[in-house]
Design an enzyme around this catalytic site. Structure first.
Site, PDB file in Angstrom:
ATOM      1  N   PHE A 153      -3.302  -0.702   7.234  1.00 60.22           N
ATOM      2  CA  PHE A 153      -3.930  -2.010   7.030  1.00 60.22           C
ATOM      3  C   PHE A 153      -5.031  -1.959   5.973  1.00 60.22           C
ATOM      4  O   PHE A 153      -4.968  -1.145   5.047  1.00 60.22           O
ATOM      5  CB  PHE A 153      -4.433  -2.583   8.357  1.00 60.22           C
ATOM      6  CG  PHE A 153      -3.296  -2.865   9.326  1.00 60.22           C
ATOM      7  CD1 PHE A 153      -2.183  -3.606   8.934  1.00 60.22           C
ATOM      8  CD2 PHE A 153      -3.319  -2.372  10.626  1.00 60.22           C
ATOM      9  CE1 PHE A 153      -1.137  -3.863   9.814  1.00 60.22           C
ATOM     10  CE2 PHE A 153      -2.271  -2.625  11.515  1.00 60.22           C
ATOM     11  CZ  PHE A 153      -1.194  -3.367  11.101  1.00 60.22           C
TER      12      PHE A 153
ATOM     13  N   THR B 115       3.896   1.497  -1.039  1.00 60.91           N
ATOM     14  CA  THR B 115       4.577   1.526  -2.332  1.00 60.91           C
ATOM     15  C   THR B 115       3.681   2.151  -3.402  1.00 60.91           C
ATOM     16  O   THR B 115       4.126   2.989  -4.190  1.00 60.91           O
ATOM     17  CB  THR B 115       4.989   0.087  -2.738  1.00 60.91           C
ATOM     18  OG1 THR B 115       5.748  -0.478  -1.668  1.00 60.91           O
ATOM     19  CG2 THR B 115       5.791   0.071  -4.014  1.00 60.91           C
TER      20      THR B 115
ATOM     21  N   LYS C  23      11.784  -8.030   9.611  1.00 61.85           N
ATOM     22  CA  LYS C  23      12.395  -7.311   8.508  1.00 61.85           C
ATOM     23  C   LYS C  23      11.285  -6.674   7.672  1.00 61.85           C
ATOM     24  O   LYS C  23      10.276  -7.274   7.388  1.00 61.85           O
ATOM     25  CB  LYS C  23      13.192  -8.309   7.659  1.00 61.85           C
ATOM     26  CG  LYS C  23      14.411  -7.731   6.982  1.00 61.85           C
ATOM     27  CD  LYS C  23      15.230  -8.856   6.382  1.00 61.85           C
ATOM     28  CE  LYS C  23      15.956  -8.367   5.137  1.00 61.85           C
ATOM     29  NZ  LYS C  23      17.092  -7.509   5.440  1.00 61.85           N
TER      30      LYS C  23
ATOM     31  N   ARG D 218       2.416   8.086   7.093  1.00 59.10           N
ATOM     32  CA  ARG D 218       2.690   7.954   8.525  1.00 59.10           C
ATOM     33  C   ARG D 218       4.185   7.761   8.788  1.00 59.10           C
ATOM     34  O   ARG D 218       4.906   7.256   7.937  1.00 59.10           O
ATOM     35  CB  ARG D 218       1.947   6.739   9.100  1.00 59.10           C
ATOM     36  CG  ARG D 218       0.453   6.936   9.194  1.00 59.10           C
ATOM     37  CD  ARG D 218      -0.216   5.673   9.631  1.00 59.10           C
ATOM     38  NE  ARG D 218      -0.036   4.630   8.639  1.00 59.10           N
ATOM     39  CZ  ARG D 218      -0.190   3.337   8.866  1.00 59.10           C
ATOM     40  NH1 ARG D 218      -0.505   2.916  10.067  1.00 59.10           N
ATOM     41  NH2 ARG D 218      -0.031   2.458   7.901  1.00 59.10           N
TER      42      ARG D 218
ATOM     43  N   LYS E 161       0.823  -1.215   0.000  1.00 58.85           N
ATOM     44  CA  LYS E 161       0.000   0.000   0.000  1.00 58.85           C
ATOM     45  C   LYS E 161       0.859   1.268   0.000  1.00 58.85           C
ATOM     46  O   LYS E 161       0.603   2.204  -0.754  1.00 58.85           O
ATOM     47  CB  LYS E 161      -0.915  -0.021   1.221  1.00 58.85           C
ATOM     48  CG  LYS E 161      -2.063   0.950   1.154  1.00 58.85           C
ATOM     49  CD  LYS E 161      -3.001   0.692   2.321  1.00 58.85           C
ATOM     50  CE  LYS E 161      -2.204   0.782   3.589  1.00 58.85           C
ATOM     51  NZ  LYS E 161      -2.267  -0.183   4.575  1.00 58.85           N
TER      52      LYS E 161
ATOM     53  N   ALA F  78      -3.201   1.066  12.886  1.00 62.51           N
ATOM     54  CA  ALA F  78      -4.587   1.094  12.429  1.00 62.51           C
ATOM     55  C   ALA F  78      -5.429   0.008  13.089  1.00 62.51           C
ATOM     56  O   ALA F  78      -6.645   0.052  13.044  1.00 62.51           O
ATOM     57  CB  ALA F  78      -4.643   0.941  10.919  1.00 62.51           C
TER      58      ALA F  78
ATOM     59  N   PHE G 109       3.862  -7.636  -8.316  1.00 62.91           N
ATOM     60  CA  PHE G 109       5.116  -8.087  -7.710  1.00 62.91           C
ATOM     61  C   PHE G 109       5.940  -8.753  -8.796  1.00 62.91           C
ATOM     62  O   PHE G 109       5.373  -9.309  -9.735  1.00 62.91           O
ATOM     63  CB  PHE G 109       4.837  -9.107  -6.591  1.00 62.91           C
ATOM     64  CG  PHE G 109       4.627  -8.476  -5.254  1.00 62.91           C
ATOM     65  CD1 PHE G 109       3.616  -7.536  -5.067  1.00 62.91           C
ATOM     66  CD2 PHE G 109       5.429  -8.809  -4.167  1.00 62.91           C
ATOM     67  CE1 PHE G 109       3.403  -6.943  -3.835  1.00 62.91           C
ATOM     68  CE2 PHE G 109       5.227  -8.224  -2.928  1.00 62.91           C
ATOM     69  CZ  PHE G 109       4.217  -7.293  -2.756  1.00 62.91           C
TER      70      PHE G 109
ATOM     71  N   TRP H  36       6.562  -0.668  -8.063  1.00 62.93           N
ATOM     72  CA  TRP H  36       7.700  -1.238  -7.339  1.00 62.93           C
ATOM     73  C   TRP H  36       8.903  -1.326  -8.279  1.00 62.93           C
ATOM     74  O   TRP H  36       9.984  -0.852  -7.958  1.00 62.93           O
ATOM     75  CB  TRP H  36       7.342  -2.638  -6.794  1.00 62.93           C
ATOM     76  CG  TRP H  36       8.366  -3.163  -5.814  1.00 62.93           C
ATOM     77  CD1 TRP H  36       8.322  -3.076  -4.453  1.00 62.93           C
ATOM     78  CD2 TRP H  36       9.601  -3.817  -6.139  1.00 62.93           C
ATOM     79  NE1 TRP H  36       9.450  -3.630  -3.907  1.00 62.93           N
ATOM     80  CE2 TRP H  36      10.256  -4.083  -4.906  1.00 62.93           C
ATOM     81  CE3 TRP H  36      10.237  -4.185  -7.322  1.00 62.93           C
ATOM     82  CZ2 TRP H  36      11.490  -4.724  -4.827  1.00 62.93           C
ATOM     83  CZ3 TRP H  36      11.487  -4.822  -7.250  1.00 62.93           C
ATOM     84  CH2 TRP H  36      12.095  -5.077  -6.010  1.00 62.93           C
TER      85      TRP H  36
END
Lengths: 562, 562
Positions: free
Chosen positions: B307, B79, B111, B100, B77, B279, B387, B415
């Site tokens: 979220f 990204t 990670k 945020r 999100k 959230a 992706f 991305w």
């Protein structure tokens, strides 16, 4: 001088200052743009790469400012440090001030900043006294990340076989929070971790802070962090940060904080403010990085060590100077009529009343600290720091007392007059550096047993008649010897108010014994802490905390902060 | 697209970025020097005085980015938010991104950063993911100063008659520290305070963070802080910050933090990053100040809520937009083939394997979130976030599924390709803003009883068949009604993984009941938190925390951070 004059408050003076943009201060020190980063318009962080660039430059002379035992009346050590730095610049020397970063916790409790006072302050004082550039927050975070990793390790199977009853690593907050001194954590069933006794210290008491101030560079920081002992296994084997494999993460959390902060004084003298361990429960000096960098950038560094010469100066001269491979050129011992009178028995609510008898009795406290600095072999001068409420008769008495004993002494009027009020003191400092005999050496050698080191400090610095070790401390002495830790220096944790371990014994107490209650191994920092009396590692708030008076205007100006 | 290509890591891409100095970004936005302050060379804090200067400037359009229920597979999100902002600028619009601030605690655990990914990141990403400009540390400090004052008040005579068993104010740390969830404090005898049960939350769950993100200016911040309820007296009367008289001190501690932070993306698009409540346990949006200022400085603001749409978007549209008096112009619902397949039953370790059947089954999750946004009446578009491991067949399936239902949809390839990969999406967003029908309104009115508000969210947003209130929650509903708090909106605390309150029920669960375990009055923030299931307000660390891989090079470069 007269009681009728209404003086401005520290924050009023600071907010009216004619600040230079930090790029001008950097330029004044010939620091290239690539070697500093702004934090706002009046603060900067300096690159550690400067050390490499200044490799061939000779180090400037380090002047240490210390004092008699402090009292609630204040001795103005930071004020003299700032004022002396300003004065040296006024008389044509290139001087830089190196100070500790104030802890925020105590500011919420007792009114009173830690950035100097009157016309000898470092600015922007609100920033410096609040979050500044975030260094202490970074230390809090690193300290607590380690704590979370320790409890998580135990919760997740405890491969290292850590005994939860023998964890010596405490969590920290930069807060005066009494209720966190003794707690029980991990309650609530198996999902919430393993219950155990624990407690919070104030951040400036953390070993991470001590290491931060003793590290030479980022790599040295990581090495020292990796050596910290966090607890012991069921077989009493020390468990270190290296065993937990998080020295990299902790160093990463400190990578920006470790760069020293550049600010200025009210008279635009450069000041480097970096690191701030308490002097009663830690070693009480700003970072080695700050002092060393200041000495590379200037011809003189004026720096201070916390509380009186029995704590801050002793640790500066026995621990910091040794680790930093640094030879102090002169010591300034700050004394005030008010504090000396309190040491001589005057009630703390009547210190504005003339009382030469109390003053005469109180001189003994100063005398002891002079003897201590003499024992270290460093040239010194007594600075009589004038308060506006002082009586001339009292100031004259102190000056005469010193002169009669051939003790170098000078009046400091830097609170009221800024650098101008410190010019005589500055000249005297230059004089003793040039003409005094400097035979500086620490009071003990590292190969002496821990017990001997402690006794040396107690007898030679405090004037104690002896040292009593608790059964626990005696056991620890043996254990530490077996671990091979006895070649480390000792960091004494003692009340700042008295030369003894009883805060009520003012002046120059005699025939007293120092009790060593417990030892703490700060292997990362590289010293053994010896706890005497009831030294608090987490302060509390008073009944009416200073926080009640704090506010901020609609346009963001601080109110009620000092 | 092919599995053989070795892609750079986020941190590698970020560290190779061609960053502009922050003064260039500020200049790009016509921000005068007096209205920003540098924090390093690539970050700045913006003055709140800008609002006054831009008073007459029309507000830009706000685009909210939300998503399906997240999975460990990631939905990207942030990204897409960054990529869309970059894309809008590429096609000639003046867009600003509002995000945020990442919480540091979770970074030590798992990670994965929170600053976008691939070629759609905000930078300097290490700074943003570590201490950034210290805002979260300031919030931690304010929260804990209040806690210390509460316990000190009780210790010092308890004039307000606070019942120590009814204190609802918890301490916080920005740390995943399971062992602090349930603790007992104040142990050790009368000098150490009053023993009581307590616990730590993670800082981003603090009401101070919620207030920080809902305040309009410094004065509003102070007002909201003063209203916070910290506990109850023995007579069950609420005790507020105003009663303790520390709203000024808390505001002072936040005076710099409240100024929003300006950074940039990899393509030098301006981004304002400010505030970061979770959230699931809080309202999950960046600060109103950031969104409003971005809308004054740009023609478009691309912002996100945490979220899935059941949490972040619901709260953005029911709470934040209402308090900010802000009408969102469009919503982007992010979906990924990987996450949809997981919702359809594919094992999370096999998501790179083509599985159209699982994908088909998982579409139900997206369908529910589309219905939710439709219920709010805001024009929307589904963004299929590609992706590199995705199969074309899967992407085509999602696009076709939407087209057949007349659902606006667009591929996002941000991305891998940065803004260029989001140009089609950007054009589609402009299209729905211009041509879509915007009948935005919150799902409930403030005069509805709390119970009704909760039921509305559960049924209309989660698709629940009903709501079950625990006996405790029922009692609280009555108490809150008596206190006059029932006209506040509701902030649901629910797992992010499922539309239900059971994190294991993926896809689009049906015939389920939401259980309200407990309520919490966030009177300062201005909402009532309804806690469902076992929402953790303090996360824990995994067996092998990400911290184990973190390090820093000798010259200060972050290693192993994302």
């Amino acid at each position: 001088m007269t009681k009728e004059v209404k003086h401005k408050s520290d924050i009023e003076i600071a907010q009216e200052a004619n600040m230079l943009r930090i790029e001008e201060i950097a330029a004044q020190l010939n620091i290239q743009e690539e070697d500093w980063e702004p934090y706002g318009r009046y603060k900067a962080k300096l690159s550690l790469g400067l050390f490499d660039k200044l490799k061939t430059k000779q180090e400037g002379k380090v002047v240490l400012v210390t004092s008699i035992n402090p009292t609630p009346a204040g001795e103005g050590k930071s004020t003299v440090t700032v004022g002396l730095g300003q004065a040296l610049n006024r008389i044509g020397e290139k001087a830089i001030i190196a100070l500790r970063e104030p802890s925020l916790g105590p500011s919420m409790g007792l009114k009173g900043g830690a950035a100097g006072g009157g016309y000898s302050q470092v600015i922007p004082m609100e920033d410096i006294n609040l979050h500044f550039t975030g260094d202490i927050h970074a230390i809090t975070t690193a300290n607590n990340a380690l704590a979370a990793v320790i409890d998580n390790h135990i919760h997740r199977g405890n491969e290292l076989n850590i005994d939860p009853r023998k964890i010596v690593w405490k969590r920290v907050l930069d807060m005066n929070d009494r209720a966190l001194r003794k707690i029980v954590i991990g309650l609530g069933g198996p999902v919430q971790g393993v219950p155990r006794e624990d407690g919070f210290d104030i951040t400036v008491a953390s070993e991470v802070m001590a290491i931060f101030c003793l590290a030479k560079d980022l790599d040295d920081l990581k090495k020292k962090l990796s050596r910290m002992v966090v607890g012991y296994t069921y077989e009493n084997k020390p468990v270190t940060v290296a065993d937990l494999k998080v020295e990299g993460a902790l160093t990463l959390l400190l990578k920006d904080a470790i760069r020293p902060n550049l600010v200025q004084t009210l008279e635009n003298t450069p000041a480097i403010i970096h690191g701030g361990p308490f002097a009663n429960i830690a070693h009480g000096c700003n970072s080695i990085i700050a002092t060393k960098l200041a000495s590379k950038l200037g011809d003189y560094v004026v720096t201070e060590a916390g509380f009186g010469a029995d704590l801050g100066a002793e640790k500066f001269l026995n621990i910091k100077a040794r680790y930093a491979d640094l030879k102090p050129s002169a010591v300034v011992i700050v004394a005030t009529a008010r504090a000396l009178k309190m040491h001589g028995g005057q009630n703390k609510n009547q210190l504005s009343t003339e009382d030469l008898q109390a003053l005469a009795a109180g001189m003994a406290n100063l005398e002891k600290h002079i003897e201590t600095i003499q024992a270290f072999g460093v040239p010194f001068v007594v600075a009589v720091n004038r308060f506006v409420s002082d009586h001339d008769s009292e100031i004259q008495y102190i000056l005469k007392w010193c002169s009669e004993k051939n003790i170098p002494v000078e009046l400091s009027d830097v609170w009221l007059k800024g650098g101008e009020g410190g010019e005589d003191l500055a000249r005297k400092v230059l004089d003793i550096i040039e003409n005094g005999i400097n035979e500086y050496q620490p009071l003990y050698t590292l190969d002496q047993p821990l017990e001997e080191k402690i006794i040396t400090i107690a007898e030679k610095v405090y004037g104690a008649s002896g040292v009593q070790f608790s059964p626990k401390a005696l056991t620890q002495l043996q254990e530490f010897e077996l671990q091979g830790w006895s070649t480390l220096p000792v960091c004494m944790a003692k009340t700042q108010y008295s030369l003894s371990d009883d805060p009520k014994r003012l002046g120059r107490p005699e025939e007293f014994v120092i009790t060593i209650r417990e030892l703490k191994a700060s292997i990362g920092a590289g010293f053994i802490v010896a706890l005497t009396g009831d030294v608090m590692t987490m302060p509390g708030l008073p009944k009416a905390p200073a926080a009640l008076n704090m506010d901020v205007t609609e346009d963001g100006k601080a109110v009620g902060l000092f």
